[in-house]
Structures are given as C-alpha cells and as structure tokens.
Scaffold this active site. Structure first.
Site, PDB file in Angstrom:
ATOM      1  N   LYS A 272       0.863  -1.175   0.000  1.00  0.00           N
ATOM      2  CA  LYS A 272       0.000   0.000   0.000  1.00  0.00           C
ATOM      3  C   LYS A 272       0.908   1.236   0.000  1.00  0.00           C
ATOM      4  O   LYS A 272       1.402   1.668   1.041  1.00  0.00           O
ATOM      5  CB  LYS A 272      -0.926  -0.018   1.218  1.00  0.00           C
ATOM      6  N   GLU A 347       9.808   2.055  10.627  1.00  0.00           N
ATOM      7  CA  GLU A 347      10.831   3.076  10.395  1.00  0.00           C
ATOM      8  C   GLU A 347      10.095   4.397  10.358  1.00  0.00           C
ATOM      9  O   GLU A 347       9.358   4.688   9.428  1.00  0.00           O
ATOM     10  CB  GLU A 347      11.588   2.818   9.093  1.00  0.00           C
ATOM     11  N   CYS A 381      13.635  10.981   5.746  1.00  0.00           N
ATOM     12  CA  CYS A 381      13.450  10.594   7.149  1.00  0.00           C
ATOM     13  C   CYS A 381      14.750  10.709   7.921  1.00  0.00           C
ATOM     14  O   CYS A 381      14.759  11.046   9.108  1.00  0.00           O
ATOM     15  CB  CYS A 381      12.898   9.180   7.233  1.00  0.00           C
ATOM     16  N   GLU A 480      10.214  16.974  13.581  1.00  0.00           N
ATOM     17  CA  GLU A 480      10.597  16.696  12.200  1.00  0.00           C
ATOM     18  C   GLU A 480       9.797  17.584  11.246  1.00  0.00           C
ATOM     19  O   GLU A 480       8.574  17.637  11.300  1.00  0.00           O
ATOM     20  CB  GLU A 480      10.344  15.235  11.868  1.00  0.00           C
TER      21      GLU A 480
END
Length: 590
Positions: A272, A347, A381, A480
């Site tokens: 997905k 992750e 990331c 972030e």
C-alpha cells in the site's frame, strides 16, 4: 570514497554563476559522470552497483494521489491525462488495483487525482482502494502462499524466487527512463535523482535475488547440542502474508526495500503506497505481470491511509506489517497489531544531527551539510537537519553555508541541473512554511529561505532555509519538518556536542565530520542512533542495515537484516539414541 567524488558529481561544487549544489542523487549534466557515480554504488541504496545487475536473466522461469481535498472521484469520470513538460509529454498510465495478478477495478469505483507538485495540475488518476479491496487482496495473497501446498512460492527454492526477482530488475532497467519521468512528475524530485533511484530499485532486486539463492544453503543449519543423544537444526520459513505500507519521498525505492526482501524470503505481500505518490508502484505491478510473477504473490493497493492502509494493518490474516512513515501513524499501526499479537517493523520520524568539528575542510563540510538536509527536496526521514558546528568556525561556516544554499538551482524537476524541486503537496508546503514562521516567532533567526522562490509562481516550491539562534526548547529543534529546513546550534566541547546530538526523541541517524578519526569513533559510539555517517551524510547501501532507535522505530531493513525481517525461525530437534529415555518407571510386568 575518493577525495573529490561528490564534488565531481555535481556541475558546481562551489557557488558560481547560476550553477547549483546540494541535491541528492542525480549527477551532473554530464551523463558520463552520473553513470560513473551510479556505478560506484553511492546514493539511496547503492545496490545498483552490485554485479548482479550484469547477470543475464534466465529464460526458464515457470510459465510464466493523491488527496484531492478529500474528494474521491468516480472512476468513470476520470480520463487519462497528459502533462506537458518542457517540449516533452509524459502520460500517466491509467491503472487499476493489482490483485491476484490482475488489474482489478475498486469495489467502490473510486479514484484519487494525481497532482504534479511542480505545476499544481491534475495529470492523472489512481484507483482508491477501500476495506472491500483489502479483503480481496489478502485472500489472493493467502491463496498464493498456500497454492500447491506452498510449492509454487513459499516452499519453492530460493533459486526459483531469485529468477523472478532478477527478471523484475531487468525490466526496471529496461524501463528506467519511463519510470524516472513518472517518479519526477508524481513526487517532484529532480529527474536525475529519480533516474538514480531506478538504478537502485533494480540493484535492490538483484541483491535480494542473491540472498534468496543463499537461503537454500542455510536451511537445516545444524545446532551444536550438549547431549550426543540429540541432534538439531534450524529452518528459516517465510513469515506469511505481509502488509507493506510505504511513504512518498522515495515512492518506488522505499516500496522495493520491502517488496524485494519479502518476496525473496517466500512471503506473499500486499503493498500500500502513499496516496501522494503511487504511480511508479502501479508500474511495478505491470512489470510483475510482464515477468509472470505467480498470481497473488504481490498485490498493490493504492488509496487513502484511512480507507486502505488501516484495514490492511489491522487485518487478522495479515501476519506482519512493515511500515515507513510518521511516528503518529506508526503508533496507530502498532496499537492495532498489538490486539492480534502481530509483529511489526517500523521506520518512523527523525531529527538527526550533523556534528561539525573545527578541524574540517570547511568547503567539504558545507557541501555534506547541505546534501544531508536538502537532497530529495529536504524530504528525507534520515535528514541531518540539526547542525551542530564548533563555535570556533561557526561564523565562517555559516557564511559559506548560506552562500552555497542561495546558489542551489530550484526549478521544475525536468530542468537540467535542478537540485531542488517542489515538496510533494500543498499540505506539505504549508507545513514547511509554518515551521519556518513558528521558528521566527519563537525568536530564532532565519538566515535564508523558508518561502516561495520569487521566480516560481506555481508549484509547491520552498527555498531551503537555514535557521540560527535556536534553543533546544523550540519546535524547530525538536520536531521533524520533512522539508528543506536546517536548524543550527554551536558547541564548544565534544561532550557538549554529544549531549546536544542526543537531545531528541528520535534516533534514526547522525553524522560526525572531523579529521580526527579517533574522535569520530568516540562520537559514533556515543550517538543514540541506528545509523551513523563519518565525514559524510546520507549514503546508503543495500548491504547495510537501515533503521533507528527511540521514537524512530525498531526493526531493520536492507542487508541480511532486511531478509531476516520476513523470516520465521523454527528449530527441529531429534532424539537419536536407541535407548529409551528412561524418565518414567515402566509398569511392572504381570
């Protein structure tokens, strides 16, 4: 890495004229330099360098986005569109869901528009799966897992699976240009970066083809037991049906980081991808059809996370979920999996440091600092987005950093020399700009960037930002951004640098730049992170484990660890003595 390797890759390693610097992947305007760099194996999964890319594909394979302001558009009302790009036309192929080896219309006949982030134009549509489609995909994956008592896939030899993986790699290489164009127009990354990613995609399949073959030799590995009346061995078996949920910053490459090892292990999978960038994942489905991958081994569902991702993650017949994305979504996935005692690998977010000591070559360190935060349009990331620079060189370092950053070419991803394209969506653009505004309001100093470039009136473009006078309590230090924004603090001692580097809820990566390699070793050991770079930032290899600590998640992708992610270990122990065990007294004879 040779002394000038990264400078050689870019058209300009220093500011001059209109030249630019600081993007990821993508070489110079010289295709020869670009190919040389790919051949060297650098970039996001440098597995493209593996010798496997040159292996001939065997001929004996058996028989063979996007959010639209929350609108879902009826399938019938969505004709294929063509995007005009600099005297070339890129057609976004019209695809359906890929279930059981067939293109399958969504049960609810819904679609999502694909928006080109460089122009804000709708350029196509993807199918939007819902829970009904998830049911069909899980059923197809379970059938593929057990078909012919597993002999067709799960219990087939690793060598059989490797042939399919290599065939897929060959097709990716054959269609590299087409796939790179689609990737660039879908997610906004510079075309050269997208092309590099396609090499890495092929290389990742090749790498895991090799590991799949190696699995055969590792089966029934003997155990050394303390009693000579027993012998034992270990079997490694596919964990089963896996749900793979992937992000939009590396749409195809991050998907393949999961698809390749899961298939190598003998699992069947439902992929997905993010609704913000799914086009190339649907092309992967087309490639799987071309090479004759057994039906149901890989199923691909595009659609919204709430409507397709959530039911996939919580499905009782999905044996494991592997996810890359936000920490908030990772928490939701882990919560739903816990109810079924289902394993997950996550992750998640990052706010990684890059520590620059005062003994560095400043020009080289400036370039690595830029590369570590601004490559892939800042949407990484593992971005080293917290710069810690020694106070003795901070003034000179920041002066050069700002000059180099202002020189980055920000443009349509298809323009030659583009080193920074748009962020992926309107929502992401607004998020990045708000982070910069909030930092200013909290008292930080915006040295450059953080707004729309004046020469680009449309598209989700943000000038790369450098923010100083940051305190550790500020949002910009702690959260972030996932955009081209670098925050800066100074330090005076090694201990202070380590303390500041570890001052984060995240622990994905970290970088240390110094000519003192003993210091680099100390700092590497002290970092609370799963990945450490010394005198560089961001290189990634298929052979090396990838993953974090703390709120950056757990589990590892890539390397042998990536394969183990999809294997279950079974011990088999046999009693080999002719003597009875003798624990219980036998009944007396009558």
């Amino acid at each position: 890495m040779e002394k000038n390797s990264w400078a050689d890759q870019w058209d300009s390693s220093q500011p001059s004229g209109n030249k630019t610097d600081g993007g990821k992947n993508g070489g110079t305007s010289s295709s020869a330099k670009y190919k040389e760099k790919v051949g060297a194996g650098l970039g996001k999964t440098k597995a493209a360098a593996s010798s496997g890319l040159k292996k001939k594909i065997g001929k004996d394979i058996d028989n063979e986005k996007r959010k639209s302001n929350d609108r879902l558009i009826d399938l019938v009302a969505s004709p294929p569109l063509v995007a005009e790009r600099e005297s070339m036309a890129i057609t976004v192929p019209r695809r359906q869901l890929f279930i059981g080896g067939q293109w399958t219309e969504p049960v609810r006949r819904k679609t999502l528009p694909v928006v080109n982030p460089a122009t804000e134009d709708i350029i196509g549509y993807i199918p939007a799966a819902t829970s009904e489609d998830v049911e069909l995909a899980v059923e197809a994956a379970r059938k593929a897992l057990t078909r012919n008592k597993g002999k067709d896939w799960a219990k087939a030899s690793g060598a059989v699976r490797a042939k399919y993986l290599r065939a897929i790699a060959a097709k990716v290489t054959e269609r590299k240009s087409e796939l790179a164009n689609l990737e660039a127009i879908d997610c906004g990354k510079p075309l050269e970066e997208a092309a590099w990613d396609m090499d890495d995609v092929a290389g990742c399949f090749e790498y895991y083809a090799d590991l799949a073959e190696g699995l055969d030799a590792k089966q029934k590995a003997p155990l050394s037991l303390p009693l000579d009346t027993f012998k034992g061995y270990v079997l490694k078996e596919p964990i089963g049906v896996v749900g793979l949920i992937t992000p939009w910053n590396y749409p195809l490459l991050m998907a393949v980081w999961k698809v390749a090892p899961s298939l190598a292990a003998g699992c069947t999978a439902i992929l997905k991808p993010s609704e913000l960038a799914s086009v190339t994942c649907l092309e992967l489905a087309d490639i799987c059809r071309e090479v004759g991958l057994p039906p149901g081994v890989l199923n691909i569902l595009t659609g919204l996370g709430t409507e397709a991702g959530a039911p996939l993650a919580s499905h009782p017949h999905v044996d494991k979920v592997v996810f890359t994305g936000s920490t908030a979504t990772g928490i939701n996935i882990m919560t739903s999996a816990a109810r079924l005692v289902k394993p997950v690998s996550l992750e998640l977010g990052g706010k990684s440091p890059i520590v620059v000591f005062d003994d560095v070559d400043i020009d080289k360190a400036v370039e690595w600092t830029m590369f570590g935060c601004f490559w892939t349009n800042g949407q990484i990331c593992s971005a080293t987005s917290r710069l810690l620079v020694h106070e003795r060189i901070a003034g000179e370092f920041l002066d050069k950093l700002v000059k180099w950053t202002k020189n980055i070419k920000i443009s349509d991803p298809f323009e030659e020399g583009c080193r920074l394209g748009p962020v992926v969506s309107k929502g992401q653009y607004e998020r990045v700009v708000k982070f910069v505004s909030n930092a200013r309001n909290e008292g930080a100093t915006v040295l450059c960037g953080g707004a729309r470039p004046q020469h680009l009136k449309k598209g989700y473009f943000v000038e790369p930002a450098i923010i100083s006078n940051v305190t550790t309590s500020m949002e910009i230090w702690r959260e972030e951004v996932f955009g081209p924004v670098l925050c800066v603090k100074t330090f005076s001692t090694e201990d202070e640098a380590i303390h500041l580097a570890n001052d984060s809820q995240y622990g994905l990566a970290g970088a240390v730049l110094s000519n003192d390699l003993e210091r680099c070793d100390r700092v590497s050991k002290a970092f609370e992170a799963g990945i450490v770079w010394v005198n560089c930032s961001q290189p990634c290899f298929s052979q090396a484990p990838w993953g974090g600590t703390k709120r950056s998640g757990f589990g590892r992708e890539l390397g042998e660890w990536g394969l183990e992610n999809y294997l279950s270990v079974k011990q088999v122990t046999q009693y080999i003595s002719d003597e009875p065990w003798g624990w219980y007294k036998p009944p007396s004879k009558l």
